[in-house]
Design a protein around this motif. Sequence first.
Motif, mmCIF file in Angstrom:
data_model
loop_
_atom_site.group_PDB
_atom_site.id
_atom_site.type_symbol
_atom_site.label_atom_id
_atom_site.label_comp_id
_atom_site.label_asym_id
_atom_site.label_seq_id
_atom_site.Cartn_x
_atom_site.Cartn_y
_atom_site.Cartn_z
ATOM 1 N N ASN A 288 -1.694 -5.928 -2.870
ATOM 2 C CA ASN A 288 -1.027 -4.296 -3.016
ATOM 3 C C ASN A 288 -2.184 -3.449 -3.194
ATOM 4 O OD1 ASN A 288 1.694 -5.376 -2.585
ATOM 5 N ND2 ASN A 288 1.908 -5.408 -4.920
ATOM 6 N N ARG A 292 2.003 2.222 -1.192
ATOM 7 C CA ARG A 292 2.601 2.015 0.011
ATOM 8 C C ARG A 292 1.932 1.010 0.941
ATOM 9 N NH1 ARG A 292 5.512 6.427 1.621
ATOM 10 N NH2 ARG A 292 5.777 8.206 -0.042
ATOM 11 N N SER A 294 -0.255 -2.676 1.676
ATOM 12 C CA SER A 294 -0.281 -3.978 1.249
ATOM 13 C C SER A 294 -0.960 -4.654 2.378
ATOM 14 C CB SER A 294 1.083 -4.555 0.736
ATOM 15 O OG SER A 294 1.884 -4.629 1.612
ATOM 16 N N SER A 296 -1.633 -8.973 3.504
ATOM 17 C CA SER A 296 -1.442 -10.463 3.133
ATOM 18 C C SER A 296 -2.169 -11.253 4.176
ATOM 19 C CB SER A 296 0.107 -10.686 3.423
ATOM 20 O OG SER A 296 0.492 -10.371 4.812
ATOM 21 N N SER A 330 -2.228 -9.742 7.815
ATOM 22 C CA SER A 330 -1.233 -8.391 8.186
ATOM 23 C C SER A 330 -1.461 -7.345 7.335
ATOM 24 C CB SER A 330 0.367 -8.884 8.129
ATOM 25 O OG SER A 330 0.483 -9.472 6.908
ATOM 26 N N GLN A 332 0.850 -4.000 5.805
ATOM 27 C CA GLN A 332 2.193 -3.203 5.776
ATOM 28 C C GLN A 332 2.111 -1.700 5.107
ATOM 29 O OE1 GLN A 332 5.206 -4.945 3.679
ATOM 30 N NE2 GLN A 332 6.698 -4.522 5.210
ATOM 31 N N TYR A 333 2.489 -0.918 5.982
ATOM 32 C CA TYR A 333 2.705 0.455 5.160
ATOM 33 C C TYR A 333 4.071 0.884 5.031
ATOM 34 C CZ TYR A 333 1.676 5.254 4.270
ATOM 35 O OH TYR A 333 1.664 6.640 3.786
ATOM 36 N N LYS A 334 4.385 1.213 3.987
ATOM 37 C CA LYS A 334 5.680 1.766 3.517
ATOM 38 C C LYS A 334 5.615 3.485 3.871
ATOM 39 C CE LYS A 334 7.022 -1.974 0.483
ATOM 40 N NZ LYS A 334 7.265 -2.272 -0.875
#
Length: 335
Positions: A288, A292, A294, A296, A330, A332-334
């Motif tokens: 993380n 916002r 992260s 992986s 990958s 990921q953006y929140k």
Amino acid sequence: FHGNLGIRYEDTKQLVNGYLASGSNPVNSNVSLVTGTYSTPTDYDNVLPSANFVFNLTPDLLIRAAAAKVLVRPILDTNSNLATTISTGTNSDGVTVNTIALGAATLKPLTANQFDLGIEWYYGDGNGLSLSGFLKDVKNGTYSSLVCPASFDGTALSTNSDGDCVSTTGAIYDITETKNDTSVVKIKGFEINWQQSFDQWLPVKGFGVTSNYTHVEPSSKGTSGFHLANLSENTFNATGYWENKTFSARLSANYRSAYTQTSAESFFAREGHTIRGRTLYDLTLGYNINSRLSASFGALNITNEKEEAYKDIASRWQMTSVTGSSYYISLQYKM
């Protein structure tokens, strides 16, 4: 105590339109001449009740019970098209081979009456143990088989000494018919789930393990009629993990025992074959970056396990499939 009751009604009406063809088009030999059309109507309806109940024996111990009728519409594959399909070729002996999949426009959906009963015990933060049993009565499963009718599209057919369906000129007709099996196949089994946190024993927090084991026993294992393919009698999954607010790591072992396949699941399984049991190992790492964003990383099948199949007896090799290991990254953006 809490629960819910429900009922769903579904009604399906279907009309399949197709072409009747005969002979080769003089402009393009790969296209047959249209001699007419046909329409195949079908309709069916089902009432699907369901019930789910939970009994809290204590705040940490509960019993779940469920019953329902469920439905799966006909699954279409290369052997169960809605309309009849025909392809023509020549084998190594120069003999014309007509491969025909008869239209399966009137197939009914697969239905099952299923019952589940389980007990769950939550004995601490991140800890849980559950045991459940299930029973399913499956009806109207589909199966495909080679047939040799007295005639097809005006051509007289018969079975020769080699077991092939042939015309009077010696052309081979491989005709597949897909039908519903009205007999009931009973499936029973049980599942055990266990999740354990090691925080109470280790100085470093965040370690734990999750696992589950499932055993399934179908009552029907015959070679004729509907057969439950891709079903392993025993499956086991175990994942060791470590995680905190910033990092996470998981190593998983996934085992399944031998299972059968038909031509619907594998190109090489025209008369069926059995995939040997195997264990796959996967690794995932997570980071993380902030609240916002992260990232992986994953490594699948890290030991490069192969898929091997045999026909009828374990010593009769039929197929080896090698997919190798695969990796992914990958972000990921929140929002």
